[in-house]
Design a protein around this motif. Structure first.
Motif, PDB file in Angstrom:
ATOM      1  N   ILE A 152       0.834  -1.209   0.000  1.00  0.00           N
ATOM      2  CA  ILE A 152       0.000   0.000   0.000  1.00  0.00           C
ATOM      3  C   ILE A 152       0.864   1.253   0.000  1.00  0.00           C
ATOM      4  N   THR A 153       1.960   1.224   0.738  1.00  0.00           N
ATOM      5  CA  THR A 153       2.859   2.383   0.763  1.00  0.00           C
ATOM      6  C   THR A 153       3.389   2.668  -0.641  1.00  0.00           C
ATOM      7  N   ARG A 154       3.774   1.632  -1.353  1.00  0.00           N
ATOM      8  CA  ARG A 154       4.253   1.836  -2.731  1.00  0.00           C
ATOM      9  C   ARG A 154       3.163   2.459  -3.607  1.00  0.00           C
ATOM     10  N   GLU A 155       1.928   2.008  -3.452  1.00  0.00           N
ATOM     11  CA  GLU A 155       0.837   2.576  -4.236  1.00  0.00           C
ATOM     12  C   GLU A 155       0.638   4.057  -3.922  1.00  0.00           C
ATOM     13  N   LEU A 156       0.767   4.412  -2.647  1.00  0.00           N
ATOM     14  CA  LEU A 156       0.646   5.828  -2.267  1.00  0.00           C
ATOM     15  C   LEU A 156       1.760   6.661  -2.900  1.00  0.00           C
ATOM     16  N   LEU A 157       2.977   6.109  -2.920  1.00  0.00           N
ATOM     17  CA  LEU A 157       4.087   6.828  -3.552  1.00  0.00           C
ATOM     18  C   LEU A 157       3.856   6.982  -5.050  1.00  0.00           C
ATOM     19  N   LEU A 161       3.955  10.480  -7.078  1.00  0.00           N
ATOM     20  CA  LEU A 161       4.766  10.718  -8.271  1.00  0.00           C
ATOM     21  C   LEU A 161       3.891  11.162  -9.434  1.00  0.00           C
ATOM     22  N   GLU A 162       2.771  10.513  -9.621  1.00  0.00           N
ATOM     23  CA  GLU A 162       1.840  10.855 -10.703  1.00  0.00           C
ATOM     24  C   GLU A 162       1.369  12.305 -10.596  1.00  0.00           C
ATOM     25  N   THR A 163       1.104  12.761  -9.381  1.00  0.00           N
ATOM     26  CA  THR A 163       0.544  14.100  -9.173  1.00  0.00           C
ATOM     27  C   THR A 163       1.598  15.133  -8.805  1.00  0.00           C
ATOM     28  N   ARG A 164       2.859  14.689  -8.734  1.00  0.00           N
ATOM     29  CA  ARG A 164       3.968  15.588  -8.340  1.00  0.00           C
ATOM     30  C   ARG A 164       3.710  16.207  -6.966  1.00  0.00           C
ATOM     31  N   HIS A 165       3.293  15.354  -6.048  1.00  0.00           N
ATOM     32  CA  HIS A 165       2.969  15.817  -4.696  1.00  0.00           C
ATOM     33  C   HIS A 165       4.127  15.511  -3.757  1.00  0.00           C
ATOM     34  N   PRO A 166       4.627  16.483  -2.988  1.00  0.00           N
ATOM     35  CA  PRO A 166       5.743  16.238  -2.062  1.00  0.00           C
ATOM     36  C   PRO A 166       5.336  15.341  -0.910  1.00  0.00           C
ATOM     37  N   VAL A 167       6.284  14.500  -0.471  1.00  0.00           N
ATOM     38  CA  VAL A 167       5.985  13.533   0.587  1.00  0.00           C
ATOM     39  C   VAL A 167       7.229  13.291   1.422  1.00  0.00           C
ATOM     40  N   THR A 168       7.044  13.148   2.720  1.00  0.00           N
ATOM     41  CA  THR A 168       8.136  12.759   3.612  1.00  0.00           C
ATOM     42  C   THR A 168       7.821  11.398   4.207  1.00  0.00           C
ATOM     43  N   LEU A 180      13.265   2.211  -4.054  1.00  0.00           N
ATOM     44  CA  LEU A 180      14.271   3.176  -4.516  1.00  0.00           C
ATOM     45  C   LEU A 180      13.938   3.745  -5.882  1.00  0.00           C
ATOM     46  N   ASP A 181      13.330   2.935  -6.757  1.00  0.00           N
ATOM     47  CA  ASP A 181      13.020   3.433  -8.098  1.00  0.00           C
ATOM     48  C   ASP A 181      12.059   4.614  -8.038  1.00  0.00           C
ATOM     49  N   LEU A 182      11.000   4.489  -7.242  1.00  0.00           N
ATOM     50  CA  LEU A 182      10.047   5.583  -7.104  1.00  0.00           C
ATOM     51  C   LEU A 182      10.654   6.761  -6.346  1.00  0.00           C
ATOM     52  N   LEU A 183      11.373   6.450  -5.283  1.00  0.00           N
ATOM     53  CA  LEU A 183      11.958   7.512  -4.461  1.00  0.00           C
ATOM     54  C   LEU A 183      12.973   8.331  -5.248  1.00  0.00           C
ATOM     55  N   ALA A 184      13.751   7.676  -6.097  1.00  0.00           N
ATOM     56  CA  ALA A 184      14.739   8.394  -6.903  1.00  0.00           C
ATOM     57  C   ALA A 184      14.054   9.349  -7.877  1.00  0.00           C
ATOM     58  N   LYS A 185      12.950   8.905  -8.481  1.00  0.00           N
ATOM     59  CA  LYS A 185      12.214   9.778  -9.405  1.00  0.00           C
ATOM     60  C   LYS A 185      11.616  10.967  -8.663  1.00  0.00           C
ATOM     61  N   LEU A 186      11.076  10.726  -7.485  1.00  0.00           N
ATOM     62  CA  LEU A 186      10.540  11.816  -6.677  1.00  0.00           C
ATOM     63  C   LEU A 186      11.649  12.780  -6.254  1.00  0.00           C
ATOM     64  N   ALA A 187      12.804  12.225  -5.900  1.00  0.00           N
ATOM     65  CA  ALA A 187      13.919  13.059  -5.440  1.00  0.00           C
ATOM     66  C   ALA A 187      14.411  13.992  -6.536  1.00  0.00           C
ATOM     67  N   ARG A 188      14.415  13.516  -7.776  1.00  0.00           N
ATOM     68  CA  ARG A 188      14.886  14.366  -8.883  1.00  0.00           C
ATOM     69  C   ARG A 188      13.988  15.575  -9.085  1.00  0.00           C
TER      70      ARG A 188
END
Length: 364
Positions: A152-157, A161-168, A180-188
């Motif tokens: 579920i956490t991955r789905e939320l991420l 990413l889809e909506t370009r919404h910041p998350v901690t 890491l794949d999703l987190l790296a894209k968000l980090a960029r």
């Protein structure tokens, strides 16, 4: 004459030592029957307690707050309860709202929210929604063991990413590196920061404090991999437990710095509501020789009480011991090149793309 409660054996592999019923809401004391009797028999036979997971289908997924003590105003939790079983977890009392024990029920009777991603997307689609960093891991760990099955956490991420919404994200698990794949894209896109909580460097002690969380070495390794992947990483020494874990404060910073982490914070032990008696019970079971000393120091930084619930002071311990911990942390951060958290972990809320409402036709 009323019978005294049945004495429980030491609970191996769990943080709480009992499953006392919550008393704040006038609920009747729990009777020893049914499922709990089965669990008692398991304990007597040294069998591990079973973990059960129930699907929960809430109508909303975001929780908003106006607290002046925390740096975010909204959070999302994929799960209720946490199998990590950290004895000091301030979220334990939330189980009491459901007539469940903040003790063993909190870490064995879990709830998953499989509709969380859909609900989050629908919330983001509302015209009234205004973007600001979303906190994950504020109540229960988003990467606790059942995330391996539910994801579920991955789905939320993916929604973030889809909506370009910041998350901690805050976690005590090295499972975070599976995303890491999703987190790296968000980090960029300056949309994510990940905090990993490290309480001690002693695996045996961690096994008693937080029995189903990742070992300290694995958490530090996860921090290193986050840094290597270009993801803003933060080490949180939380909580600091006087006379139990405070000796590790400087060494945790040394280990984190060696892995390239440059952001750090610490949080003093908090014992709200039922957490205080559960923690005292844990001390009696595992550290009877220093239980009085630990609680004396805790009370000295909380204005003479086990816990200070007041706004502005609940996250800011006071007194000589608090000043000592604060000075030690500040000196170690300066020595090893750490920056304040708000300097390195700023996220971008201007990229937000509101998703289409359900049923709305795509125009382009």
């Amino acid at each position: 004459m009323a019978q005294s409660p049945r004495q429980l054996p030491t609970v191996h592999g769990r943080g709480a030592q009992s499953s006392a019923a919550p008393q704040r809401f006038g609920l009747a004391a729990r009777e020893v029957d049914g499922d709990w009797l089965d669990q008692l028999e398991e304990l007597d036979g040294k069998q591990p307690l079973r973990t059960t997971v129930t699907d929960e289908h809430p109508r909303s997924i975001l929780t908003f707050n106006q607290s002046p003590d925390i740096p975010f105003d909204r959070s999302v939790n994929a799960y209720r309860g946490c199998e990590h079983g950290c004895i000091y977890c301030f979220a334990r009392p939330t189980h009491a709202y459901h007539d469940l024990s903040p003790g063993l029920d909190f870490e064995t009777r879990l709830f998953a929210k499989p509709d969380a991603a859909r609900l989050l997307r629908e919330t983001f689609a509302k015209p009234s929604y205004r973007c600001a960093p979303l906190a994950m891991g504020t109540n229960t760990d988003p990467y606790q063991p059942i995330e391996g099955r539910y994801r579920i956490t991955r789905e939320l991420l993916e929604v973030c990413l889809e909506t370009r919404h910041p998350v901690t994200i805050t976690t005590k698990s090295d499972r975070v590196i599976r995303d890491l794949d999703l987190l790296a894209k968000l980090a960029r896109l300056d949309l994510v920061a990940v905090g990993v909580s490290v309480t001690s460097l002693d695996p045996r002690l961690s096994g008693l404090l937080e029995p189903r969380a990742a070992a300290p070495a694995k958490r530090l390794a996860a921090l290193g991999k986050l840094v290597e992947a270009g993801i803003p990483a933060h080490v949180s020494i939380a909580p600091v437990i006087p006379a139990i874990t405070d000796e590790f404060m400087e060494r945790i910073l040394v280990e984190a710095a060696a892995r390239g982490v440059r952001s750090a914070s610490w949080i003093m032990l908090r014992l709200p509501h039922e957490v205080a008696p559960l923690f005292r019970e844990w001390l009696t079971a595992h550290y009877p020789d220093r239980a009085d000393k630990v609680m004396h120091i805790v009370q000295s930084v909380r204005n003479g009480r086990d816990n200070d619930p007041s706004f502005f002071s609940r996250m800011k311990p006071s007194g000589t011991w608090a000043d000592l911990f604060r000075a030690r942390f500040r000196l170690a951060c300066k020595r090893h090149g750490f920056n304040p958290p708000d300097r390195d972990l700023k996220l971008d809320s201007t990229r937000f793309i509101r998703p289409e409402s359900h049923g709305q036709m795509r125009l382009f």
